[in-house]
Design a protein around this motif. Structure first.
Motif, PDB file in Angstrom:
ATOM      1  N   ALA A 118     113.308 -40.058  72.377  1.00  0.00           N
ATOM      2  CA  ALA A 118     114.480 -40.564  73.108  1.00  0.00           C
ATOM      3  C   ALA A 118     114.664 -39.864  74.448  1.00  0.00           C
ATOM      4  N   VAL A 119     114.210 -38.610  74.552  1.00  0.00           N
ATOM      5  CA  VAL A 119     114.384 -37.883  75.818  1.00  0.00           C
ATOM      6  C   VAL A 119     113.173 -38.011  76.729  1.00  0.00           C
ATOM      7  N   PRO A 163     117.181 -45.730  76.901  1.00  0.00           N
ATOM      8  CA  PRO A 163     117.052 -46.117  78.315  1.00  0.00           C
ATOM      9  C   PRO A 163     116.246 -45.145  79.167  1.00  0.00           C
ATOM     10  N   ILE A 164     115.999 -43.920  78.665  1.00  0.00           N
ATOM     11  CA  ILE A 164     115.199 -42.967  79.444  1.00  0.00           C
ATOM     12  C   ILE A 164     113.855 -42.695  78.778  1.00  0.00           C
ATOM     13  N   ALA A 165     113.519 -43.443  77.727  1.00  0.00           N
ATOM     14  CA  ALA A 165     112.222 -43.301  77.071  1.00  0.00           C
ATOM     15  C   ALA A 165     111.216 -44.239  77.734  1.00  0.00           C
ATOM     16  N   VAL A 166     109.930 -43.969  77.525  1.00  0.00           N
ATOM     17  CA  VAL A 166     108.891 -44.754  78.199  1.00  0.00           C
ATOM     18  C   VAL A 166     108.939 -46.219  77.782  1.00  0.00           C
ATOM     19  N   TYR A 167     109.030 -46.493  76.476  1.00  0.00           N
ATOM     20  CA  TYR A 167     109.133 -47.880  76.027  1.00  0.00           C
ATOM     21  C   TYR A 167     110.368 -48.552  76.631  1.00  0.00           C
ATOM     22  N   GLY A 168     111.498 -47.853  76.546  1.00  0.00           N
ATOM     23  CA  GLY A 168     112.741 -48.424  77.057  1.00  0.00           C
ATOM     24  C   GLY A 168     112.679 -48.690  78.546  1.00  0.00           C
ATOM     25  N   GLY A 288     119.093 -29.274  81.208  1.00  0.00           N
ATOM     26  CA  GLY A 288     118.438 -30.276  82.044  1.00  0.00           C
ATOM     27  C   GLY A 288     118.273 -31.611  81.338  1.00  0.00           C
ATOM     28  N   LEU A 289     117.907 -31.581  80.061  1.00  0.00           N
ATOM     29  CA  LEU A 289     117.756 -32.823  79.297  1.00  0.00           C
ATOM     30  C   LEU A 289     119.093 -33.540  79.140  1.00  0.00           C
ATOM     31  N   ILE A 290     120.150 -32.751  78.908  1.00  0.00           N
ATOM     32  CA  ILE A 290     121.489 -33.350  78.819  1.00  0.00           C
ATOM     33  C   ILE A 290     121.883 -33.943  80.166  1.00  0.00           C
ATOM     34  N   ALA A 291     121.587 -33.208  81.241  1.00  0.00           N
ATOM     35  CA  ALA A 291     121.910 -33.691  82.589  1.00  0.00           C
ATOM     36  C   ALA A 291     121.158 -34.978  82.908  1.00  0.00           C
ATOM     37  N   LEU A 292     119.913 -35.070  82.448  1.00  0.00           N
ATOM     38  CA  LEU A 292     119.126 -36.284  82.677  1.00  0.00           C
ATOM     39  C   LEU A 292     119.823 -37.503  82.076  1.00  0.00           C
ATOM     40  N   ALA A 293     120.286 -37.348  80.834  1.00  0.00           N
ATOM     41  CA  ALA A 293     120.970 -38.460  80.176  1.00  0.00           C
ATOM     42  C   ALA A 293     122.277 -38.801  80.868  1.00  0.00           C
ATOM     43  N   VAL A 294     123.058 -37.780  81.216  1.00  0.00           N
ATOM     44  CA  VAL A 294     124.376 -38.025  81.826  1.00  0.00           C
ATOM     45  C   VAL A 294     124.239 -38.647  83.216  1.00  0.00           C
ATOM     46  N   ILE A 295     123.363 -38.094  84.046  1.00  0.00           N
ATOM     47  CA  ILE A 295     123.233 -38.576  85.430  1.00  0.00           C
ATOM     48  C   ILE A 295     122.601 -39.961  85.487  1.00  0.00           C
ATOM     49  N   SER A 296     121.523 -40.144  84.736  1.00  0.00           N
ATOM     50  CA  SER A 296     120.813 -41.424  84.815  1.00  0.00           C
ATOM     51  C   SER A 296     121.557 -42.549  84.114  1.00  0.00           C
ATOM     52  N   LEU A 297     122.183 -42.241  82.983  1.00  0.00           N
ATOM     53  CA  LEU A 297     122.899 -43.280  82.241  1.00  0.00           C
ATOM     54  C   LEU A 297     124.350 -43.422  82.695  1.00  0.00           C
ATOM     55  N   GLY A 298     125.019 -42.276  82.869  1.00  0.00           N
ATOM     56  CA  GLY A 298     126.432 -42.324  83.234  1.00  0.00           C
ATOM     57  C   GLY A 298     126.686 -42.728  84.675  1.00  0.00           C
ATOM     58  N   VAL A 301     121.841 -43.412  88.159  1.00  0.00           N
ATOM     59  CA  VAL A 301     120.889 -42.893  89.141  1.00  0.00           C
ATOM     60  C   VAL A 301     119.479 -43.093  88.594  1.00  0.00           C
ATOM     61  N   ASP A 302     118.517 -43.353  89.480  1.00  0.00           N
ATOM     62  CA  ASP A 302     117.148 -43.636  89.071  1.00  0.00           C
ATOM     63  C   ASP A 302     116.602 -42.531  88.155  1.00  0.00           C
ATOM     64  N   VAL A 303     116.101 -42.934  86.987  1.00  0.00           N
ATOM     65  CA  VAL A 303     115.608 -41.987  85.990  1.00  0.00           C
ATOM     66  C   VAL A 303     114.426 -41.178  86.520  1.00  0.00           C
ATOM     67  N   GLY A 304     113.539 -41.836  87.259  1.00  0.00           N
ATOM     68  CA  GLY A 304     112.357 -41.159  87.766  1.00  0.00           C
ATOM     69  C   GLY A 304     112.688 -40.015  88.697  1.00  0.00           C
ATOM     70  N   PHE A 305     113.563 -40.269  89.673  1.00  0.00           N
ATOM     71  CA  PHE A 305     113.928 -39.221  90.626  1.00  0.00           C
ATOM     72  C   PHE A 305     114.687 -38.089  89.943  1.00  0.00           C
ATOM     73  N   VAL A 306     115.580 -38.440  89.001  1.00  0.00           N
ATOM     74  CA  VAL A 306     116.362 -37.409  88.311  1.00  0.00           C
ATOM     75  C   VAL A 306     115.452 -36.533  87.459  1.00  0.00           C
ATOM     76  N   SER A 307     114.550 -37.159  86.699  1.00  0.00           N
ATOM     77  CA  SER A 307     113.684 -36.393  85.800  1.00  0.00           C
ATOM     78  C   SER A 307     112.733 -35.482  86.558  1.00  0.00           C
ATOM     79  N   ILE A 308     112.169 -35.978  87.651  1.00  0.00           N
ATOM     80  CA  ILE A 308     111.223 -35.134  88.383  1.00  0.00           C
ATOM     81  C   ILE A 308     111.954 -34.015  89.139  1.00  0.00           C
ATOM     82  N   THR A 309     113.213 -34.276  89.527  1.00  0.00           N
ATOM     83  CA  THR A 309     114.020 -33.226  90.157  1.00  0.00           C
ATOM     84  C   THR A 309     114.317 -32.107  89.163  1.00  0.00           C
ATOM     85  N   ILE A 310     114.712 -32.500  87.940  1.00  0.00           N
ATOM     86  CA  ILE A 310     114.993 -31.501  86.902  1.00  0.00           C
ATOM     87  C   ILE A 310     113.719 -30.742  86.537  1.00  0.00           C
ATOM     88  N   ALA A 311     112.591 -31.441  86.503  1.00  0.00           N
ATOM     89  CA  ALA A 311     111.316 -30.787  86.185  1.00  0.00           C
ATOM     90  C   ALA A 311     110.977 -29.716  87.221  1.00  0.00           C
TER      91      ALA A 311
END
Length: 476
Positions: A118-119, A163-168, A288-298, A301-311
Motif C-alpha cells: 500500500a505504501v 492510490p500510491i501503490a504501483v497497481y493503483g 516520510g511514509l505518512i507524509a507521502l500519504a497525507v500530501i499526495s492524497l489529502g 499533490v503529484d505522487v511521483g514528485f512527493v515520493s522522490i522528494t521524501i526519498a
C-alpha cells in the motif's frame, strides 16, 4: 495508413494487425525471459512507423512521463526504507503484537504485506520479504503452509491498489486520461475487501480454527530474524514481475536466497541490533511514509514528485541507506509499464481500441461483455504480467464503458481484482516465491500441486465472483 497489404495480396486492417502483434508480444514474454515493455516499444515502432506512417515524435508522445516518475519515486523511496531497516522494524513490530496467539500469525503476515504494498512496494517485492518469514512460522508452529503462503499473496494484492501503490497508480493514471468517472478509493477498497474475504475463507477451510487454542513461545522474533536472511537475498535480486524479464523462479529464488552472503549477514546484524527500538533514520522514514500519504492524497499533490522528494530527504538524513537504492528501483517494471502504455497509444491511433470496444458492444449484452473481459484478464494474468494485462485491457474497455450502459467503476474494479488475484499461480512470480520458500519438511512436489489446484480454483471462480459482486449490482 490504416490498411496494409499482405504478401499474398490480401488486405489486413491495422486493428487486426495490431491485435496479432499484441498477442505475439504476450506469447513471447510468457514463453521466453523477455521484458514485455521492451517488446512493446518494438511493437509501437513497427506498427506506428512502418504500418501507420507515424513519426517518432508522434509515437513517443504516448510515453507516460508522469507514471514513469511515480513508479521510480515510490520504488526508490521503498528501497531506502528497506535499506535503513524500516521495513524490518515494521515486521518486528507486527510480530510482537501476536504475543502467544498462533492463530494471529497468518493475519499479521496478511496485514504487514498489505501495508508494504500500500505504501508503494511492488507485490512480488513484498512477497519476497514476507514469505520466508511467514513460511518459517508455518513450519515451527504447525500452520498449514498453503494457507500461510496464500495469506501473504492475498495480503500483497489487498494493498496493491492503494492510490500510491504501483497497481493503483497505473490503473488510476489510465482512467485519468479518459472521461470516465474515477474513484481510486473505490478500486482500492474493492481489492482490499475481496482479498480479505478470500483470506478469511482460506483461514477457516485450511485449519485456522484449530490454531485458536495454540500458543507460541518466545521464538517469534528469532524466527523472523533468521528468515530475514533469506528474504534479503530475494530482495537484493531486484524482484520484478512475471513476464517482464524477471529471473525469479522457484530455483533462482532459492539460490539467491541462500547466497545473500555478506549483505544478508549485515542486515541480520542490523535487525538484531535495532530490536530494542527505532533509529533516527527509521523514525524519519516512517514520518516520510505518512507524509507521502497525507500530501499526495489529502492535498492532491503529484505522487511521483512527493515520493522522490521524501526519498532524497531520507538519503540526506542517512547517506548509507541510499547506497544501492537506485539499483533497487524496479527498472524492469518501469520498462514494462512505459513500453505497454506507449504501445497502447499507438493502438489507439490504429483504431484498435475502438475496433475491440465496438466488437464488445455489438454483443448487445453488457453484463456478458464485462464477464468476458474479467476472464480474459484473469486467465492471461495467471501466466503473464498483471501490470501488463491491466495496461492493455483497461484502455480497450474504455470506449465500451463510456457508453454508460454499465457502471465503469465496478467493471474496472472487477477487472483489477480478476487480473491480480490469480497471482497465486505457481507460474507467476508471487506463487513461485511461495513455492521456493516452502519449509524443508514439506514435499515440494505436493506443495506445488496444492498451489496449482488452488490457483485453478481462483482462475475459474475469481473473475465470476468479482463480476457478480462488483458489476451486477451496478447494472440492476
Amino acid at each position: 495508413m490504416h490498411i496494409t497489404q499482405s504478401p499474398g495480396g490480401t488486405t489486413m486492417s491495422a486493428p487486426v494487425l495490431s491485435i496479432i502483434i499484441l498477442a505475439v508480444m504476450f506469447l513471447l514474454a510468457t514463453v521466453l525471459p523477455l521484458n514485455m515493455g521492451a517488446l512493446a516499444f518494438v511493437g509501437a515502432f513497427l506498427l506506428g512507423s512502418v504500418f501507420l506512417g507515424m513519426s517518432t515524435n508522434d509515437i513517443l508522445a504516448n510515453f507516460p512521463g508522469g507514471l514513469f516518475l511515480t513508479i521510480v519515486g515510490v520504488t526508490y523511496l521503498f528501497a531506502i526504507a528497506q535499506n535503513n531497516g524500516t521495513i524490518d522494524l515494521l515486521v518486528r513490530g507486527a510480530v510482537r503484537m501476536v504475543g502467544s496467539k498462533v492463530a494471529l500469525i497468518p493475519w499479521v503476515m496478511f496485514a504487514i504485506t498489505a501495508l508494504i504494498t500500500a505504501v508503494g512496494a511492488l507485490s512480488p517485492a513484498a512477497v519476497a520479504i514476507i514469505a520466508p518469514i511467514a513460511l518459517s512460522f508455518a513450519a515451527k508452529h504447525k500452520i498449514n503452509p498453503l494457507m500461510m503462503g496464500m495469506m501473504v499473496i492475498h495480503g500483497a494484492q489487498a494493498g496493491g491498489f492503494s492510490p500510491i501503490a504501483v497497481y493503483g497508480v497505473t490503473v488510476n493514471g489510465i482512467i485519468a486520461k479518459t472521461d470516465l468517472a474515477a474513484s481510486p478509493m473505490a478500486i482500492f477498497l474493492a481489492s482490499f475487501f475481496f482479498n480479505l474475504v478470500i483470506a478469511l475463507v482460506l483461514f477457516i477451510v485450511l485449519g485456522g480454527n484449530k490454531l485458536l487454542s495454540s500458543k507460541t513461545g518466545q521464538m517469534i522474533e528469532q524466527a523472523a530474524e533468521t528468515r530475514m536472511k533469506v528474504s534479503v537475498g530475494a530482495r537484493a535480486a531486484g524482484v520484478t514481475l512475471q513476464g517482464s524479464g524477471s529471473d525469479i523462479s522457484p530455483a533462482s529464488v532459492s539460490a539467491k536466497g541462500s547466497s545473500a552472503g555478506a549483505d544478508a549477514d549485515k542486515t541480520a546484524e542490523k535487525t538484531a541490533a535495532g530490536s530494542a527500538g527505532a533509529t533516527m533514520p527509521q523514525l524519519v522514514t516512517i514520518i516520510g511514509l505518512i507524509a507521502l500519504a497525507v500530501i499526495s492524497l489529502g492535498f492532491k499533490v503529484d505522487v511521483g514528485f512527493v515520493s522522490i522528494t521524501i526519498a532524497i530527504i531520507l538519503a540526506l538524513v542517512s547517506p548509507e541507506a541510499q547506497k544501492g537504492a537506485v539499483n533497487k528501483i524496479s527498472w524492469s517494471t518501469v520498462l514494462l509499464i512505459c513500453g505497454m502504455l506507449t504501445f497502447v497509444g499507438v493502438l489507439e491511433e490504429a483504431g484498435t481500441i475502438k475496433f475491440v470496444s465496438s466488437g464488445v458492444a455489438d454483443l448487445g449484452m453488457p453484463l456478458l461483455a464485462a464477464l468476458l473481459i474479467c476472464y480474459i484478464g484473469g486467465i492471461v494474468s495467471a501466466f503473464a504480467s498483471s501490470t501488463a494485462i491491466l495496461a492493455a485491457l483497461i484502455p480497450l474497455a474504455v470506449p465500451f464503458l463510456a457508453s454508460g450502459e454499465i457502471g465503469a467503476v465496478g467493471v474496472i474494479a472487477a477487472l483489477a481484482v480478476s487480473s491480480t488475484i490469480v497471482d497465486v499461480s505457481p507460474f507467476s512470480t508471487n506463487g513461485a516465491l511461495v513455492l521456493a520458500n516452502a519449509p524443508e519438511d514439506v514435499d515440494k512436489d505436493k506443495f506445488y500441486k496444492q498451489i496449482l489446484a488452488y490457483s485453478g480454483i481462483v482462475v475459474v471462480a475469481g473473475p465470476a465472483i468479482a463480476w457478480l459482486v462488483m458489476v451486477v449490482p451496478g447494472w440492476m
